[in-house]
Structure formats: structure tokens, C-alpha cells
Write a protein that holds these residues in place. Sequence first.
Motif, mmCIF file in Angstrom:
data_model
loop_
_atom_site.group_PDB
_atom_site.id
_atom_site.type_symbol
_atom_site.label_atom_id
_atom_site.label_comp_id
_atom_site.label_asym_id
_atom_site.label_seq_id
_atom_site.Cartn_x
_atom_site.Cartn_y
_atom_site.Cartn_z
ATOM 1 N N TYR A 197 37.229 20.145 44.112
ATOM 2 C CA TYR A 197 37.549 19.573 42.795
ATOM 3 C C TYR A 197 37.826 20.683 41.779
ATOM 4 C CZ TYR A 197 37.113 17.240 38.327
ATOM 5 O OH TYR A 197 37.357 16.787 37.062
ATOM 6 N N ASN A 198 36.942 21.663 41.722
ATOM 7 C CA ASN A 198 37.125 22.738 40.741
ATOM 8 C C ASN A 198 38.380 23.553 41.014
ATOM 9 O OD1 ASN A 198 34.907 22.834 38.660
ATOM 10 N ND2 ASN A 198 33.731 22.523 40.528
ATOM 11 N N LEU A 199 38.703 23.780 42.287
ATOM 12 C CA LEU A 199 39.956 24.482 42.600
ATOM 13 C C LEU A 199 41.169 23.646 42.187
ATOM 14 C CD1 LEU A 199 39.194 26.048 46.094
ATOM 15 C CD2 LEU A 199 39.574 27.268 43.942
ATOM 16 N N LEU A 200 41.125 22.356 42.456
ATOM 17 C CA LEU A 200 42.248 21.485 42.106
ATOM 18 C C LEU A 200 42.439 21.352 40.598
ATOM 19 C CD1 LEU A 200 41.769 18.651 44.753
ATOM 20 C CD2 LEU A 200 43.658 20.302 44.656
ATOM 21 N N VAL A 201 41.352 21.241 39.851
ATOM 22 C CA VAL A 201 41.457 21.007 38.411
ATOM 23 C C VAL A 201 41.488 22.312 37.612
ATOM 24 C CG1 VAL A 201 40.340 19.944 36.394
ATOM 25 C CG2 VAL A 201 40.414 18.722 38.567
ATOM 26 N N PHE A 202 40.646 23.266 37.966
ATOM 27 C CA PHE A 202 40.507 24.473 37.151
ATOM 28 C C PHE A 202 41.096 25.726 37.801
ATOM 29 C CE2 PHE A 202 37.035 21.576 36.003
ATOM 30 C CZ PHE A 202 37.405 21.323 34.694
ATOM 31 N N GLY A 203 41.504 25.639 39.064
ATOM 32 C CA GLY A 203 42.116 26.769 39.744
ATOM 33 C C GLY A 203 41.108 27.816 40.172
ATOM 34 N N LEU A 204 41.622 28.899 40.697
ATOM 35 C CA LEU A 204 40.775 30.020 41.088
ATOM 36 C C LEU A 204 40.177 30.662 39.844
ATOM 37 C CD1 LEU A 204 43.074 31.650 43.798
ATOM 38 C CD2 LEU A 204 40.929 30.429 44.194
ATOM 39 N N PRO A 205 38.985 31.230 39.958
ATOM 40 C CA PRO A 205 38.403 31.897 38.790
ATOM 41 C C PRO A 205 39.368 32.952 38.234
ATOM 42 C CG PRO A 205 36.792 31.719 40.548
ATOM 43 C CD PRO A 205 38.114 31.284 41.119
ATOM 44 N N GLY A 206 39.607 32.886 36.953
ATOM 45 C CA GLY A 206 40.518 33.817 36.303
ATOM 46 C C GLY A 206 41.944 33.302 36.231
ATOM 47 N N ALA A 207 42.323 32.365 37.103
ATOM 48 C CA ALA A 207 43.687 31.829 37.101
ATOM 49 C C ALA A 207 43.864 30.831 35.954
ATOM 50 C CB ALA A 207 44.020 31.173 38.433
ATOM 51 N N GLY A 208 42.801 30.073 35.659
ATOM 52 C CA GLY A 208 42.816 29.207 34.495
ATOM 53 C C GLY A 208 43.292 27.781 34.676
ATOM 54 N N VAL A 209 44.240 27.534 35.573
ATOM 55 C CA VAL A 209 44.779 26.185 35.697
ATOM 56 C C VAL A 209 44.933 25.837 37.165
ATOM 57 C CG1 VAL A 209 46.758 24.700 35.192
ATOM 58 C CG2 VAL A 209 46.018 26.371 33.512
ATOM 59 N N GLY A 210 44.449 24.647 37.520
ATOM 60 C CA GLY A 210 44.608 24.173 38.885
ATOM 61 C C GLY A 210 45.802 23.251 39.000
ATOM 62 N N PRO A 211 46.253 22.970 40.213
ATOM 63 C CA PRO A 211 47.438 22.136 40.402
ATOM 64 C C PRO A 211 47.261 20.684 39.954
ATOM 65 C CG PRO A 211 46.410 22.625 42.515
ATOM 66 C CD PRO A 211 45.713 23.457 41.479
#
Length: 155
Positions: free
Chosen positions: A40-54
Motif C-alpha cells: 500500500y505504501n509503495l503504491l500510494v507514497f512510492g519509494l522513500p525519497g521518491a515522494g509519489v506512488g503510482p
Amino acid sequence: MSVLAILTLRMRHAIRGIWREAAMFGAVGVLAFVMDNGGYNLLVFGLPGAGVGPMRSAPIQASVVATGAAMIFSWVGNRYWTYRHQRREEATYELVLFTFVNIVGVVITAGTVFVSRHLMGLDSALSDNVARIFGWIVATLFRFFTYRRYVFVAP
């Protein structure tokens, strides 16, 4: 042997069995929880430092996707480890029941995100994760009792 001694032994055996089952269910659940929340966090918030998930603009759908992937892992873990001695012969029927129970679990978990986002107006990573953890607790209790009563039941 007295009736009290027999009852005590039976209670002790039943409690030991429940604790063992709950520990195995919990181990599978913890791994599924990590998969679900991490996904969920990868999808919504992206990788740490990337800021935005798909799926930043679709957090409820992201919750459903992440929980669905964790559900598949959970079925395999519970069928072949936690409930390996009491699973149904017919895996398809068991999977249908499991899926139904988990759809209810998905609704519970996604519902807490919906309440947090749309009724309470919260949209931070912290508020999403608090809502999801609360949803997971409620959904996990529901799953444990329905798995042992209806899903993983030897015919």
C-alpha cells in the motif's frame, strides 16, 4: 480419574490447541500484514525519497490491490501450514469461502481508509496507516473466527 480432573485436562488441551493455532495464524498474518502495508505504501507514497506512488490519487483502490496480494499469500500460508490438518479436500470450494471471507476483510480495511479520508478529511501517511491498522485488527479477528469455523474445516 475425577470429573474435575478430566475437565481440567480437556480445557488445558483445548487452550493449548487454540494458542498454537493462533500463533501460526498470527505468523502468516504478520507476513501478510507486511506485504499489505508495504505494498500500500509503495503504491500510494512510492519509494522513500521518491515522494509519489503510482496510485497516489487512488488510495482506496491501492488498499484493495495491496490487500488482494496479501490475501493470496495468506490463503497459501494458512492452507498449507496453519490449517494443514483440517483443510478441505476440495481446494476450489475452500478458496471460494476464503475469498468471500477476505472480501469482507478488504471492505473492513478499505472502509477505515474511506472513513479517515472522506469523512474525517485526513490524508497523511500517518492517518492512512492508523486507519489501515485499525481496519486490520477488526478484519483479523473476523478472519480468525470465520476461518476456523467455516473455511478450514475438514469434511
